[in-house]
Scaffold this motif. Structure first.
Motif, PDB file in Angstrom:
ATOM      1  N   UNK A  29     -20.287 -35.114  43.796  1.00  0.00           N
ATOM      2  CA  UNK A  29     -21.451 -34.287  43.510  1.00  0.00           C
ATOM      3  C   UNK A  29     -21.650 -34.208  42.000  1.00  0.00           C
ATOM      4  N   UNK A  30     -22.888 -34.494  41.557  1.00  0.00           N
ATOM      5  CA  UNK A  30     -23.218 -34.389  40.139  1.00  0.00           C
ATOM      6  C   UNK A  30     -23.562 -32.951  39.802  1.00  0.00           C
ATOM      7  N   UNK A  31     -23.408 -32.536  38.542  1.00  0.00           N
ATOM      8  CA  UNK A  31     -23.781 -31.170  38.152  1.00  0.00           C
ATOM      9  C   UNK A  31     -25.270 -30.907  38.408  1.00  0.00           C
ATOM     10  N   UNK A  32     -25.568 -29.680  38.758  1.00  0.00           N
ATOM     11  CA  UNK A  32     -26.945 -29.254  39.024  1.00  0.00           C
ATOM     12  C   UNK A  32     -27.332 -28.191  38.004  1.00  0.00           C
ATOM     13  N   UNK A  33     -28.415 -28.446  37.255  1.00  0.00           N
ATOM     14  CA  UNK A  33     -28.875 -27.546  36.204  1.00  0.00           C
ATOM     15  C   UNK A  33     -29.731 -26.455  36.834  1.00  0.00           C
ATOM     16  N   UNK A  34     -29.361 -25.204  36.576  1.00  0.00           N
ATOM     17  CA  UNK A  34     -30.128 -24.064  37.080  1.00  0.00           C
ATOM     18  C   UNK A  34     -31.128 -23.565  36.046  1.00  0.00           C
ATOM     19  N   UNK A  35     -30.728 -23.599  34.781  1.00  0.00           N
ATOM     20  CA  UNK A  35     -31.639 -23.187  33.696  1.00  0.00           C
ATOM     21  C   UNK A  35     -31.364 -24.085  32.484  1.00  0.00           C
ATOM     22  N   UNK A  36     -32.435 -24.583  31.857  1.00  0.00           N
ATOM     23  CA  UNK A  36     -33.869 -24.371  32.130  1.00  0.00           C
ATOM     24  C   UNK A  36     -34.317 -25.154  33.364  1.00  0.00           C
ATOM     25  N   UNK A  77     -27.762 -22.954  28.544  1.00  0.00           N
ATOM     26  CA  UNK A  77     -27.947 -23.872  29.665  1.00  0.00           C
ATOM     27  C   UNK A  77     -26.954 -23.488  30.747  1.00  0.00           C
ATOM     28  N   UNK A  78     -27.452 -23.309  31.976  1.00  0.00           N
ATOM     29  CA  UNK A  78     -26.624 -22.905  33.111  1.00  0.00           C
ATOM     30  C   UNK A  78     -26.631 -24.038  34.130  1.00  0.00           C
ATOM     31  N   UNK A  79     -25.415 -24.455  34.541  1.00  0.00           N
ATOM     32  CA  UNK A  79     -25.285 -25.532  35.522  1.00  0.00           C
ATOM     33  C   UNK A  79     -24.105 -25.244  36.425  1.00  0.00           C
ATOM     34  N   UNK A  80     -24.104 -25.775  37.623  1.00  0.00           N
ATOM     35  CA  UNK A  80     -23.026 -25.622  38.603  1.00  0.00           C
ATOM     36  C   UNK A  80     -22.697 -26.988  39.178  1.00  0.00           C
ATOM     37  N   UNK A  81     -21.477 -27.062  39.805  1.00  0.00           N
ATOM     38  CA  UNK A  81     -21.045 -28.300  40.456  1.00  0.00           C
ATOM     39  C   UNK A  81     -20.476 -27.932  41.810  1.00  0.00           C
ATOM     40  N   UNK A  99     -24.914 -32.377  30.511  1.00  0.00           N
ATOM     41  CA  UNK A  99     -23.917 -31.619  31.258  1.00  0.00           C
ATOM     42  C   UNK A  99     -23.067 -32.615  32.036  1.00  0.00           C
ATOM     43  N   UNK A 100     -21.735 -32.539  31.845  1.00  0.00           N
ATOM     44  CA  UNK A 100     -20.845 -33.544  32.429  1.00  0.00           C
ATOM     45  C   UNK A 100     -19.631 -32.861  33.052  1.00  0.00           C
ATOM     46  N   UNK A 101     -19.189 -33.372  34.224  1.00  0.00           N
ATOM     47  CA  UNK A 101     -17.987 -32.822  34.863  1.00  0.00           C
ATOM     48  C   UNK A 101     -16.752 -33.634  34.436  1.00  0.00           C
ATOM     49  N   UNK A 102     -15.572 -33.263  35.002  1.00  0.00           N
ATOM     50  CA  UNK A 102     -14.318 -33.901  34.602  1.00  0.00           C
ATOM     51  C   UNK A 102     -13.726 -34.740  35.735  1.00  0.00           C
TER      52      UNK A 102
END
Length: 315
Positions: free
Chosen positions: A46-53, A81-85, A136-139
């Motif tokens: 799953x890639x990160x998902x940007x919530x804001x903006x 910037x807000x993002x979730x994974x 935005x990048x995950x690990x």
């Protein structure tokens, strides 16, 4: 050996418990059992998902717009910037970095917080509207990423912000109108070209039909002329000064006696003659009707007289 009969989804199943029973082939048979616990490990899918903006809408200039005062000092907070994974563990650890900026040394982004702050105080030469692209990048292995776009307006008040946004909206509207006008012009040119081609094709078709009709009429005239003269004998044509003329002549014999009751008019069997009737010379007097020619002499055919003038009369 344990084999999986289907793939596992970490979001649905994270742990599986089994009982394994083993038995030998002796008599009597001996057996034993053991408990097996399987732990499902997360996979970075799953890639990160940007919530804001939020994602910029088509034709909108308000998406991701932030206000930054020109008098702000270095380190002032501008946006976050807000993002979730959806993954778990280290696959859900996110990091932020500034990928692109209108003025690269003016802003910076927190590595783990995603906060956008000023790296220095804005200058008068800096553009009023700044565009920032945050990565935005995950690990996970391999790592997945997403991007967020921010628009920062350097202004001292909300009124200046609204004026800047209004000018930007007008510029985008004019650009869209120019593109629409160019597209409309192209369509008009294509329509005119299509109509012209159709008109030329219609003229060519009409000309071809007229030419075909003219050729057919010429062929019909030739066929009709050859068919009308095909059955006429050659004796019906005489040469007069090199011109072939079609001549219909009728010959007849006239016998008149003193007794009108014995006078008669007889038509010959042949209605056509090969030569024109001979006329007497002007100085030679015409023979009288009562004169008789000697036997054996050839009698010249008199000039044809109209039938209406040959009426019997008494002498």
């Amino acid at each position: 050996a344990l084999y999986a009969l289907r793939s596992f989804d970490y979001g649905e199943v994270r742990e599986v418990g089994l009982w394994v029973w083993a038995e030998d082939g002796g008599s009597p048979a001996l057996s034993s059992n053991v408990s097996v616990r399987l732990v499902i490990v997360d996979e970075n899918d799953n890639a990160p998902q940007v919530l804001y903006p939020p994602a910029a809408l088509s034709g909108s200039v308000w998406s991701g717009v932030e206000l930054a005062a020109r008098s702000s000092e270095a380190g002032a907070l501008v946006a976050k910037v807000v993002a979730v994974d959806a993954d778990a563990g280290q696959n859900a650890w996110l990091s932020y970095e500034l990928a692109k900026a209108t003025e690269p040394g003016l802003f910076r982004v927190g590595l783990h917080s995603g906060e956008v702050r000023t790296a220095r105080s804005p200058l008068a030469r800096d553009a009023a509207r700044q565009s920032l692209v945050v990565l935005v990048k995950d690990h996970g292995r391999p790592a997945l990423s997403a991007t967020a776009t921010l628009s920062v307006v350097l202004a001292e008040s909300v009124a200046e912000l609204l004026a800047e946004l209004g000018s930007a909206a007008r510029a985008e509207a004019e650009a869209g109108a120019g593109e629409a006008g160019g597209s409309l012009t192209r369509w008009l040119v294509l329509a005119v070209a299509a109509v012209s081609c159709l008109f030329v094709a219609f003229l060519l078709l009409l000309l071809a039909l007229r030419l075909r009709r003219w050729r057919r009429s010429q062929q019909q005239l030739l066929a009709a002329g050859s068919g009308a003269l095909r059955g006429v004998p050659a004796t019906h044509f005489v040469g007069i000064d090199g011109v072939r003329a079609f001549l219909h002549s009728y010959s007849h014999d006239v016998s008149l006696t003193a007794d009108s009751r014995k006078s008669h008019l007889r038509f010959s069997a042949d209605s056509c003659c090969d030569t024109l009737p001979a006329r007497p010379p002007p100085d030679e007097p015409a023979p009288l009707l009562g004169d008789e020619e000697p036997a054996g002499a050839q009698q010249a055919d008199p000039a044809p007289l109209p039938v209406s003038s040959l009426k019997p009369r008494r002498i």
